[in-house]
Design a protein around this motif. Structure first.
Motif, PDB file in Angstrom:
ATOM      1  N   ASN A  28       0.792  -1.238   0.000  1.00  0.00           N
ATOM      2  CA  ASN A  28       0.000   0.000   0.000  1.00  0.00           C
ATOM      3  C   ASN A  28       0.826   1.291   0.000  1.00  0.00           C
ATOM      4  N   GLU A  29       2.007   1.240  -0.613  1.00  0.00           N
ATOM      5  CA  GLU A  29       2.760   2.477  -0.832  1.00  0.00           C
ATOM      6  C   GLU A  29       1.957   3.378  -1.769  1.00  0.00           C
ATOM      7  N   PRO A  30       1.987   4.692  -1.570  1.00  0.00           N
ATOM      8  CA  PRO A  30       1.203   5.581  -2.439  1.00  0.00           C
ATOM      9  C   PRO A  30       1.708   5.626  -3.888  1.00  0.00           C
ATOM     10  N   THR A  41       0.870  -4.069  -4.856  1.00  0.00           N
ATOM     11  CA  THR A  41       0.475  -2.659  -4.908  1.00  0.00           C
ATOM     12  C   THR A  41       0.791  -2.068  -6.276  1.00  0.00           C
ATOM     13  N   HIS A  45      -1.959  -0.572  -9.192  1.00  0.00           N
ATOM     14  CA  HIS A  45      -1.875   0.744  -9.843  1.00  0.00           C
ATOM     15  C   HIS A  45      -1.830   0.650 -11.368  1.00  0.00           C
ATOM     16  N   GLU A  59     -10.909   4.525  -3.229  1.00  0.00           N
ATOM     17  CA  GLU A  59     -10.106   3.603  -2.434  1.00  0.00           C
ATOM     18  C   GLU A  59      -9.308   2.715  -3.380  1.00  0.00           C
ATOM     19  N   ARG A  60      -8.033   2.511  -3.016  1.00  0.00           N
ATOM     20  CA  ARG A  60      -7.166   1.621  -3.804  1.00  0.00           C
ATOM     21  C   ARG A  60      -6.191   1.019  -2.812  1.00  0.00           C
ATOM     22  N   LYS A  61      -6.406  -0.263  -2.450  1.00  0.00           N
ATOM     23  CA  LYS A  61      -5.549  -0.875  -1.431  1.00  0.00           C
ATOM     24  C   LYS A  61      -5.433  -2.378  -1.639  1.00  0.00           C
ATOM     25  N   VAL A  62      -4.416  -2.955  -1.009  1.00  0.00           N
ATOM     26  CA  VAL A  62      -4.189  -4.398  -0.997  1.00  0.00           C
ATOM     27  C   VAL A  62      -4.361  -4.859   0.444  1.00  0.00           C
ATOM     28  N   THR A  63      -5.135  -5.919   0.642  1.00  0.00           N
ATOM     29  CA  THR A  63      -5.330  -6.449   1.988  1.00  0.00           C
ATOM     30  C   THR A  63      -5.000  -7.937   2.016  1.00  0.00           C
TER      31      THR A  63
END
Length: 148
Positions: A28-30, A41, A45, A59-63
């Motif tokens: 989740n680095e920007p 991540t 993108h 929202e844009r994330k990895v869980t």
């Protein structure tokens, strides 16, 4: 061409992704950097919407999910181009499509593939949606994402 606006939620699964240190790098680095073996991540993108006229990522994330999997989550608000068939007015019906693709080409250094998942998703239909008697929603789809 015509356009429609939509708020969308996408959840793509990288099966066994937690077992791959490269996929976990920089979670989740920007602004993820590309490496020979890219992170989840960075892969997240690379998704884009070819028929989007305007797009905002809510929202844009990895869980991490369960013991093994990584889930790539996208929430977007957008305006999408679509050709409307208006010849049966006022009774015409439209199919509204949103195109999701990845900049990771099959011939590139980090190819990916979308596959249908056997898991099902329960669609939550809000009871307060004013046009529920007019709109027919398709069944939801769950996709797995594979790195090749």
């Amino acid at each position: 061409e015509h356009a429609f606006s939509a708020r969308l939620f996408f959840q793509l699964i990288l099966r066994g992704g937690q077992r791959d240190d490269d996929l976990l790098r920089g979670l989740n680095e920007p602004s993820p950097e590309f490496h020979l073996r890219p992170s989840a991540t960075w892969l997240l993108h690379q998704f884009h919407f070819p028929n989007a006229l305007k797009l905002e990522y809510a929202e844009r994330k990895v869980t991490k999910m369960g013991a093994d999997d990584l889930h790539l989550i996208l929430r977007v608000d957008g305006t999408f181009l679509q050709h409307f068939k208006l010849h049966d007015f006022p009774y015409d019906s439209q199919i509204l499509q949103v195109h999701l693709s990845s900049h990771c080409a099959n011939e590139g250094i980090a190819p990916v593939r979308f596959t249908w998942s056997p898991l099902t998703v329960k669609l939550q239909r809000p009871t307060h949606f004013a046009l529920k008697d007019v709109w027919e929603m398709s069944k939801p789809v769950r996709l797995d994402l594979e790195t090749l």
